[in-house]
Design an enzyme around this catalytic site. Sequence first.
Site, PDB file in Angstrom:
ATOM      1  CB  SER A  49      53.484  22.355 -16.439  1.00 58.90           C
ATOM      2  OG  SER A  49      53.260  20.889 -16.755  1.00 58.90           O
ATOM      3  CB  THR A  50      50.621  19.948 -13.077  1.00 54.24           C
ATOM      4  OG1 THR A  50      51.037  18.910 -13.553  1.00 54.24           O
ATOM      5  CG2 THR A  50      49.855  20.709 -14.023  1.00 54.24           C
ATOM      6  CG  ASP A 110      57.129  12.576 -25.916  1.00 54.99           C
ATOM      7  OD1 ASP A 110      57.240  12.514 -24.888  1.00 54.99           O
ATOM      8  OD2 ASP A 110      56.840  11.806 -26.745  1.00 54.99           O
ATOM      9  CB  ALA A 139      52.912  11.733 -13.712  1.00 52.91           C
ATOM     10  CE1 TYR A 224      51.939   7.875  -1.240  1.00 52.39           C
ATOM     11  CE2 TYR A 224      50.821   6.016  -2.390  1.00 52.39           C
ATOM     12  CZ  TYR A 224      50.758   7.034  -1.214  1.00 52.39           C
ATOM     13  OH  TYR A 224      50.009   6.962  -0.478  1.00 52.39           O
ATOM     14  CE1 TYR A 234      50.927   4.829  -7.102  1.00 53.45           C
ATOM     15  CE2 TYR A 234      52.745   3.836  -6.024  1.00 53.45           C
ATOM     16  CZ  TYR A 234      52.249   4.774  -6.792  1.00 53.45           C
ATOM     17  OH  TYR A 234      53.097   5.642  -7.393  1.00 53.45           O
ATOM     18  CE  LYS A 243      56.119   6.256  -9.170  1.00 56.77           C
ATOM     19  NZ  LYS A 243      56.656   7.423  -9.595  1.00 56.77           N
ATOM     20  CG  LEU A 272      50.155  15.811  -1.499  1.00 57.81           C
ATOM     21  CD1 LEU A 272      51.294  16.711  -1.890  1.00 57.81           C
ATOM     22  CD2 LEU A 272      48.980  16.526  -0.949  1.00 57.81           C
ATOM     23  CB  THR A 274      48.794  15.346  -8.808  1.00 54.88           C
ATOM     24  OG1 THR A 274      48.624  13.949  -8.767  1.00 54.88           O
ATOM     25  CG2 THR A 274      49.487  15.929  -7.695  1.00 54.88           C
TER      26      THR A 274
END
Length: 393
Positions: A49-50, A110, A139, A224, A234, A243, A272, A274
């Site tokens: 959705s995003t 969910d 995410a 990422y 990160y 990750k 980016l 988000t």
Amino acid sequence: MIIEPKMRGFICLTAHPAGCAENVKRQINYVKSEKLPQGPKNVLVIGASTGFGLSSRITAAFGCGASTIGVFFEKEPQEGKTATAGYYNSVAFHEEANRAGIYAKSINGDAFSNEIKQQTIDLIKKDLGTVDLVIYSLASPVRKHPETEVLHRSVLKPINQSYQNKTVDFHTGVVSNVSIEPASGDDISNTIAVMGGEDWQLWLEALQAAGALAPNVKTVAYSYIGPELTNPVYRHGTIGRAKDHLEATAVKITELLKPLHGSAVVSVNKALVTQSSSAIPVVPLYISLLYKLMKEKGIHEGTIEQMARLFKDHLYAANPVALDDQGRIRIDDWELRPDVQAEIAELWKGVTTETIAQIGDLQGYKEDFLNLFGFNVPGVDYTVEVDEMAVIK
Ligand code: NAI
């Protein structure tokens, strides 16, 4: 109603249906203008959705003409209260897909639960038979484990030592120092439980056991890496461990999919704006500098440009660009170009509240952030009343 942005820290509590619809249309127009190779036929997008998931869905549907089933977790509207942006994005996606005669159905719930996995499998079996591409783009800050029912919370912390660096409040433009304490207790295992590969694997196991995967099926999840300066918080931090786990899971899933000649791969994407990335300390300041440089060099991309490149040059290319030495797709290649990174490292030294407007693209960051919720979108008249009760048809 007239809808305005209502900010709380790094989230916006309202969303604008017309602005979200405009964003979706812009993305659709972009992929239609790109020459995409023959791609997938039936696609499941988990986290549709995003952000990268929505752009993956648009690329599959409007770039390749694929039927898509999207899974996401979004709030529906109530009288006088807007839905979340991802919900309005999906309303718009369905409208456009219906108009174009492209199959699209969505499941709002969910994705970590057994129930939603089963509902999705039932829908695939009923309507599509099988899927030949599964995009995994979740995410989330929390995951309720489907077996133990433990609620795991992910954290964004360094490991073993505290980390200090500059960060920016992108609403005010104030650059300050942030100090983040190292992970403690179960922080690392909790973050791996939420953002690592376990749930991706559970999805593929369930889909395969149900016979819902086509021969030669592909599955992709997103990762990422980023620059050295964000490494402590990160890639070398708790989220980096997740990750690492996600990337290692690709190998396991490829093994699982062998009988179908299928494969799993991780694509390392570009930083980016988000909803997820704006929550990470230091990253918004880095993105502000990155945007400025990449725009100046003519190599800036948004999620849709990234996903079109993923399909065109990698997933469905006749001669795919080579994977890296760890078997990952790298569409963060322009972000990590040595000239870009060397210039960012220089700019980083001099970035302050006074200099950010000049040396960074804070304006671009803010605009992108507002755009995520359907605000500040060119062509939308925000003084006009809109129906907040727009629903997915
Ligand atoms: P996003 O926040 O824009 O999208 C997350 C999606 O997951 C939404 O569709 C949301 O509804 C869905 N979702 C969240 N919890 C859910 C649940 N429990 N059940 C069902 N759906 C749920 O995130 P973004 O940034 O597009 O991230 C997607 C992936 O891309 C993540 O793995 C992220 O780490 C990765 N990535 C992000 C980068 C960035 O700069 N934003 C860079 C490189 C990778």
